[in-house]
Write a protein that holds these residues in place. Structure first.
Motif, PDB file in Angstrom:
ATOM      1  N   GLY A  82       0.830  -1.302   0.056  1.00 33.51           N
ATOM      2  CA  GLY A  82       0.032  -0.042  -0.007  1.00 33.51           C
ATOM      3  C   GLY A  82       0.870   1.263  -0.034  1.00 33.51           C
ATOM      4  N   TYR A  83       0.164   2.407  -0.060  1.00 33.47           N
ATOM      5  CA  TYR A  83       0.945   3.651  -0.520  1.00 33.47           C
ATOM      6  C   TYR A  83      -0.077   4.860   0.028  1.00 33.47           C
ATOM      7  CZ  TYR A  83       3.270   7.618  -2.474  1.00 33.47           C
ATOM      8  OH  TYR A  83       3.840   8.875  -3.056  1.00 33.47           O
ATOM      9  N   LEU A  84       0.552   5.859   0.971  1.00 34.48           N
ATOM     10  CA  LEU A  84      -0.339   6.629   1.397  1.00 34.48           C
ATOM     11  C   LEU A  84       0.635   7.863   1.109  1.00 34.48           C
ATOM     12  CD1 LEU A  84      -1.756   5.504   4.887  1.00 34.48           C
ATOM     13  CD2 LEU A  84      -3.033   6.243   3.084  1.00 34.48           C
ATOM     14  N   LEU A  85       0.105   9.112   0.527  1.00 36.19           N
ATOM     15  CA  LEU A  85       0.569  10.379   0.301  1.00 36.19           C
ATOM     16  C   LEU A  85       0.044  11.296   1.488  1.00 36.19           C
ATOM     17  CD1 LEU A  85       2.438  11.886  -1.534  1.00 36.19           C
ATOM     18  CD2 LEU A  85       0.602  12.505  -2.754  1.00 36.19           C
ATOM     19  N   LYS A  86       1.229  11.857   2.026  1.00 36.52           N
ATOM     20  CA  LYS A  86       0.911  12.994   3.175  1.00 36.52           C
ATOM     21  C   LYS A  86       0.527  14.246   2.763  1.00 36.52           C
ATOM     22  CE  LYS A  86       4.994  11.357   6.071  1.00 36.52           C
ATOM     23  NZ  LYS A  86       5.933  11.752   6.667  1.00 36.52           N
ATOM     24  N   PRO A  87      -0.357  14.922   3.128  1.00 42.08           N
ATOM     25  CA  PRO A  87      -1.369  14.400   4.178  1.00 42.08           C
ATOM     26  C   PRO A  87      -2.342  13.628   3.947  1.00 42.08           C
ATOM     27  CG  PRO A  87      -1.949  16.762   3.664  1.00 42.08           C
ATOM     28  CD  PRO A  87      -0.935  16.266   2.676  1.00 42.08           C
ATOM     29  N   PHE A  88      -2.814  12.525   4.719  1.00 43.51           N
ATOM     30  CA  PHE A  88      -3.904  11.677   4.407  1.00 43.51           C
ATOM     31  C   PHE A  88      -5.036  11.486   5.320  1.00 43.51           C
ATOM     32  CE2 PHE A  88      -0.019   9.651   6.272  1.00 43.51           C
ATOM     33  CZ  PHE A  88      -0.556   9.191   7.469  1.00 43.51           C
ATOM     34  N   SER A  89      -6.069  11.165   5.114  1.00 39.41           N
ATOM     35  CA  SER A  89      -7.431  11.388   6.049  1.00 39.41           C
ATOM     36  C   SER A  89      -7.407  10.093   6.907  1.00 39.41           C
ATOM     37  CB  SER A  89      -8.478  11.401   5.249  1.00 39.41           C
ATOM     38  OG  SER A  89      -8.857  10.474   4.248  1.00 39.41           O
ATOM     39  N   LEU A  90      -8.285  10.061   7.785  1.00 34.63           N
ATOM     40  CA  LEU A  90      -8.372   8.932   8.715  1.00 34.63           C
ATOM     41  C   LEU A  90      -8.833   7.773   7.726  1.00 34.63           C
ATOM     42  CD1 LEU A  90      -8.509   7.277  11.421  1.00 34.63           C
ATOM     43  CD2 LEU A  90     -10.835   8.209  11.734  1.00 34.63           C
ATOM     44  N   GLN A  91      -9.790   8.235   6.744  1.00 29.51           N
ATOM     45  CA  GLN A  91     -10.540   7.066   5.966  1.00 29.51           C
ATOM     46  C   GLN A  91      -9.401   6.453   5.003  1.00 29.51           C
ATOM     47  OE1 GLN A  91     -13.562   5.939   6.189  1.00 29.51           O
ATOM     48  NE2 GLN A  91     -13.027   4.204   4.747  1.00 29.51           N
ATOM     49  N   ALA A  92      -8.406   7.408   4.482  1.00 33.52           N
ATOM     50  CA  ALA A  92      -7.428   6.655   3.567  1.00 33.52           C
ATOM     51  C   ALA A  92      -6.555   5.788   4.303  1.00 33.52           C
ATOM     52  CB  ALA A  92      -6.541   7.898   3.162  1.00 33.52           C
ATOM     53  N   LEU A  93      -6.098   6.163   5.814  1.00 38.72           N
ATOM     54  CA  LEU A  93      -5.462   5.282   6.454  1.00 38.72           C
ATOM     55  C   LEU A  93      -6.090   4.019   6.786  1.00 38.72           C
ATOM     56  CD1 LEU A  93      -3.007   4.754   8.507  1.00 38.72           C
ATOM     57  CD2 LEU A  93      -4.230   5.747  10.186  1.00 38.72           C
ATOM     58  N   LYS A  94      -7.442   4.083   7.190  1.00 41.22           N
ATOM     59  CA  LYS A  94      -8.194   3.060   7.503  1.00 41.22           C
ATOM     60  C   LYS A  94      -8.122   2.132   6.220  1.00 41.22           C
ATOM     61  CE  LYS A  94     -12.945   1.503   8.905  1.00 41.22           C
ATOM     62  NZ  LYS A  94     -13.994   2.014   9.330  1.00 41.22           N
ATOM     63  N   SER A  95      -8.503   2.296   5.151  1.00 45.90           N
ATOM     64  CA  SER A  95      -8.635   1.557   4.099  1.00 45.90           C
ATOM     65  C   SER A  95      -7.039   0.937   3.468  1.00 45.90           C
ATOM     66  CB  SER A  95      -8.926   2.538   2.744  1.00 45.90           C
ATOM     67  OG  SER A  95     -10.420   3.007   2.953  1.00 45.90           O
ATOM     68  N   ALA A  96      -6.279   1.870   3.605  1.00 41.40           N
ATOM     69  CA  ALA A  96      -4.865   1.424   3.042  1.00 41.40           C
ATOM     70  C   ALA A  96      -4.589   0.069   4.012  1.00 41.40           C
ATOM     71  CB  ALA A  96      -3.851   2.445   3.309  1.00 41.40           C
ATOM     72  N   VAL A  97      -4.714   0.347   5.486  1.00 39.77           N
ATOM     73  CA  VAL A  97      -4.183  -0.498   6.592  1.00 39.77           C
ATOM     74  C   VAL A  97      -5.102  -1.979   6.210  1.00 39.77           C
ATOM     75  CG1 VAL A  97      -4.171  -1.223   8.619  1.00 39.77           C
ATOM     76  CG2 VAL A  97      -3.432   0.887   8.157  1.00 39.77           C
ATOM     77  N   PHE A  98      -6.438  -1.886   6.136  1.00 38.86           N
ATOM     78  CA  PHE A  98      -7.503  -2.986   5.892  1.00 38.86           C
ATOM     79  C   PHE A  98      -6.997  -3.770   4.730  1.00 38.86           C
ATOM     80  CE2 PHE A  98     -11.067  -4.926   3.804  1.00 38.86           C
ATOM     81  CZ  PHE A  98     -11.587  -5.642   5.002  1.00 38.86           C
ATOM     82  N   LEU A  99      -6.688  -2.801   3.589  1.00 37.33           N
ATOM     83  CA  LEU A  99      -6.674  -3.654   2.233  1.00 37.33           C
ATOM     84  C   LEU A  99      -5.225  -4.362   2.263  1.00 37.33           C
ATOM     85  CD1 LEU A  99      -7.816  -0.753  -0.253  1.00 37.33           C
ATOM     86  CD2 LEU A  99      -8.941  -2.940   0.181  1.00 37.33           C
TER      87      LEU A  99
END
Length: 235
Positions: free
Chosen positions: A99-116
Motif C-alpha cells: 500500500g501507499y499513502l501520500l501525506k497528508p492523508f485522511s483517517l478514511q485513507a489510512l483505514k482503507s490502506a491498512v485494511f486492504l
C-alpha cells in the motif's frame, strides 16, 4: 488484534498515527525512526503490518529498509511519504509493498490502506499455504525451489540422499527415501520397492516385476503387483 509497527522520523506524526490506529482497533507495538532499530526488533518480535515512511533517519531510507525486511520477513508494508515525484514512485513500484499513502492523508485513507494491505496479505498467505501442500521444497544450487508434486515422476534412494526425478530435471536431496516419502501426498505416491517411491499418476504400463514411467523402468517388490494394479489408473 493486529499488531502494527510504525517507522516514522516525524515524532508528532508518529504519535498521531499511533492514536488513529489504536482508535481503529489496532495495536501499535513500536515506533522507530531508523532502519537499524527496526531490523534489530524484527529479529525477535513479530508484527502484522509496517507503516513505513520513505524518508527516515540514518543511511538507509524506508524503501531500502523494506527491501531488507522482505528478504526474511513476509510482513506487509504500507509506505507513507510526502514525496510524490516520479523518482520516488518508480523506486517504490519496483519493490514489494502492499500500500501507499501520500501525506497528508485522511483517517478514511489510512483505514482503507491498512485494511486492504492486511487483507491482501491474508489472501496471499492462504494461496501460498495451498501451494505448499502440493509442492516439495528442494534446495538447488543455493536456492530453495518449490517443486510441484504433480511433476514428480518418482523418488529413488541413493544412500543418505534421494533423487527426485521430475518431468523437467533430476534433483538430489539430502535425506533417506523413507523420510522424503513422508512429505509426499499418500494419495499420489506409493513405495513400490525398497529403493523407489513412485507417482501412480505417471505410470504408463506395468507387469508383475516392473513398471514404466516415461523412459524409466522401475522394479516392483514381490507380491505387490495386484495391490498396485488396484491403485493405478493407466492412461
Amino acid at each position: 488484534m493486529k499488531k502494527i509497527l510504525i517507522v516514522e522520523d516525524e515524532k508528532d506524526l508518529a504519535e498521531n498515527l499511533r492514536d488513529l490506529l489504536e482508535a481503529l482497533g489496532y495495536v501499535v507495538v513500536k515506533v522507530f525512526d531508523q532502519a537499524q532499530f527496526v531490523l534489530e526488533y524484527l529479529k525477535t518480535e513479530a508484527v502484522d503490518l509496517i507503516l513505513m515512511d520513505v524518508m527516515i533517519k540514518g543511511s538507509m531510507d524506508g524503501i531500502k529498509l523494506t527491501e531488507e525486511i522482505k528478504k526474511s520477513h513476509p510482513i506487509p508494508v504500507v509506505f507513507i511519504t510526502a514525496f510524490s515525484d516520479q523518482g520516488v514512485l518508480e523506486r517504490i513500484s519496483k519493490g514489494k509493498y502492499e500500500g501507499y499513502l501520500l501525506k497528508p492523508f485522511s483517517l478514511q485513507a489510512l483505514k482503507s490502506a491498512v485494511f486492504l494491505a492486511l487483507n491482501k496479505h491474508a489472501i496471499l498467505e492462504k494461496d501460498l499455504e495451498g501451494a505448499s501442500k502440493n509442492s516439495l521444497k528442494i534446495r538447488d544450487k543455493g536456492y530453495v525451489v518449490p517443486v510441484s508434486q504433480d511433476d514428480i515422476l518418482f523418488v529413488e534412494a541413493d544412500g543418505l540422499y534421494s533423487k527426485i526425478v521430475t518431468i523437467q530435471k533430476t534433483y538430489v536431496l539430502r535425506g533417506i527415501l523413507k523420510e522424503i516419502s513422508k512429505n509426499l501426498d499418500p494419495k499420489k505416491f506409493v513405495r513400490v520397492h525398497k529403493s523407489f517411491t513412485i507417482n501412480i499418476n505417471q505410470v504408463t504400463s506395468l507387469n508383475a516385476k516392473e513398471l514404466v514411467i516415461g523412459e524409466h523402468i522401475i522394479p516392483i517388490r514381490r507380491g505387490f503387483y495386484k495391490s498396485l494394479l488396484g491403485l493405478i489408473k493407466l492412461n
